[in-house]
Design a protein around this motif. Structure first.
Motif, mmCIF file in Angstrom:
data_model
loop_
_atom_site.group_PDB
_atom_site.id
_atom_site.type_symbol
_atom_site.label_atom_id
_atom_site.label_comp_id
_atom_site.label_asym_id
_atom_site.label_seq_id
_atom_site.Cartn_x
_atom_site.Cartn_y
_atom_site.Cartn_z
ATOM 1 N N VAL A 141 10.461 -13.605 9.548
ATOM 2 C CA VAL A 141 9.655 -12.892 10.444
ATOM 3 C C VAL A 141 10.320 -12.049 9.611
ATOM 4 N N HIS A 142 8.999 -10.976 8.855
ATOM 5 C CA HIS A 142 8.488 -9.560 8.068
ATOM 6 C C HIS A 142 8.387 -8.447 9.571
ATOM 7 N N MET A 143 9.402 -7.219 8.657
ATOM 8 C CA MET A 143 8.517 -5.941 8.579
ATOM 9 C C MET A 143 8.771 -5.282 7.883
ATOM 10 N N SER A 144 7.695 -3.771 8.359
ATOM 11 C CA SER A 144 8.033 -2.863 7.425
ATOM 12 C C SER A 144 8.644 -1.857 7.974
ATOM 13 N N GLY A 172 7.081 -0.695 -1.244
ATOM 14 C CA GLY A 172 5.681 -0.763 -0.555
ATOM 15 C C GLY A 172 5.220 -0.637 -2.173
ATOM 16 N N SER A 173 5.370 -0.217 -3.290
ATOM 17 C CA SER A 173 5.334 -0.665 -4.790
ATOM 18 C C SER A 173 6.168 -0.737 -5.936
ATOM 19 N N SER A 200 1.357 2.506 2.598
ATOM 20 C CA SER A 200 2.398 1.084 1.210
ATOM 21 C C SER A 200 3.071 -0.213 2.187
ATOM 22 N N ALA A 201 4.561 0.395 2.188
ATOM 23 C CA ALA A 201 5.510 -0.580 2.913
ATOM 24 C C ALA A 201 4.384 -1.786 4.517
ATOM 25 N N ASN A 202 3.401 -0.108 5.153
ATOM 26 C CA ASN A 202 2.749 -1.632 5.295
ATOM 27 C C ASN A 202 1.727 -2.583 4.342
ATOM 28 N N GLU A 203 1.210 -2.294 3.631
ATOM 29 C CA GLU A 203 0.411 -3.018 2.091
ATOM 30 C C GLU A 203 0.910 -3.741 2.039
#
Ligand code: NAP
Length: 235
Positions: free
Chosen positions: A61-64, A18-19, A45-48
């Motif tokens: 395909v990505h995921m958080s 996330g950062s 932050s993972a979603n960002e």
């Protein structure tokens, strides 16, 4: 193979995604064709990071996911969710989750020492173990696990007895993991960055940054001098 397509059809897991460094690794992996699992203690932050990932290759395909790397339960849940979604464990894992809780050794609270060890060292152990176990269990291992150490683990740093101990620890952990897991085709490496400008280093006092920069510049000068002397001696 061209760098841009090096990771096509690879499933990758990045903790601390996330950062800072973890986020940059996620973006690079995605741009090279990998599917990326962005895992961080902060779901937001993972979603960002997830939103910033490209998916130009077929099958990407990505995921958080929210994970606390210091918790075995939390990691177990993460690996289960990944396997449910992708029908395979990640074959590339980057342990980039990390924290600092600085204070001089004379003042450091025991819980600050423990927390930094729990996240940076134990967290790297738990994630490495869980990913390796999942790879071995799936019967077709082969993978790469990269853990973020730090130059501070080698040379120490003012106010970072907990952090430097945790980073020295991940070097030993990685060397041992590499020896044990090589027979399964799982490579383990530890990288030791110097200071990199991220939210983590935003907390470093200006005085320390200046001192470090001076040392780096002095080191570079000495290297340049050594090379020059060697060149002169051999000519
Ligand atoms: P950063 O920007 O602070 O990123 C670290 C990420 O890890 C943050 O999103 C943080 O979330 C997350 N995190 C913290 N505790 C966690 C936990 N228990 N479980 C899962 N995620 C957690 O730091 P960075 O500079 O990118 O550092 C990345 C790695 O590189 C760290 O291991 C660090 O020690 C190492 N490193 C950094 C430098 C440098 O100069 N930046 C140098 C050498 C090594 P929160 O923000 O919510 O805490």
């Amino acid at each position: 193979m061209a760098a841009a397509t090096r990771l096509i059809s690879r499933l990758t897991l990045v903790t601390g995604g996330g950062s800072g460094i973890g986020q940059a690794v996620c973006q690079r992996f995605a741009s090279e064709g990998a599917s990326v699992v962005v895992a961080d203690i902060s779901e937001e932050s993972a979603n960002e990071t997830l939103k910033s990932l490209t998916s130009d290759c077929r099958g990407q395909v990505h995921m958080s996911a929210e994970v606390d790397v210091s918790s075995k339960e939390s990691i177990k849940k993460l690996i289960t969710n990944i396997q449910t979604l992708y029908y395979q464990p990640p074959s590339v894992c980057v342990n980039a989750a990390g924290i600092t809780q600085d204070d001089f050794l004379l003042n450091m609270e025991e819980e600050h020492f423990d927390r930094v060890i729990q996240v940076n060292l134990k967290g790297s152990f738990l994630v490495t173990q869980a990913v390796a176990q999942a790879l071995v269990a799936c019967g077709a291992p082969k993978g790469s696990i990269v853990t973020l150490g730090s130059i501070v683990g080698k040379v120490g740093n003012l106010g970072q007895s907990n952090y430097s101990a945790s980073k020295a620890g991940v070097q030993g952990l990685t060397r041992t993991a590499a020896k044990e897991l090589s027979r399964f085709g799982i490579r383990c490496n530890c990288v030791l960055p110097g200071f990199i400008s991220t939210p983590m280093t935003d907390k470093v006092p200006e005085k320390v940054i200046t001192k470090t920069l001076t040392a780096v510049r002095a080191g570079l000068t000495a290297d340049v001098l050594k090379t020059e002397i060697r060149r002169l001696c051999s000519s």
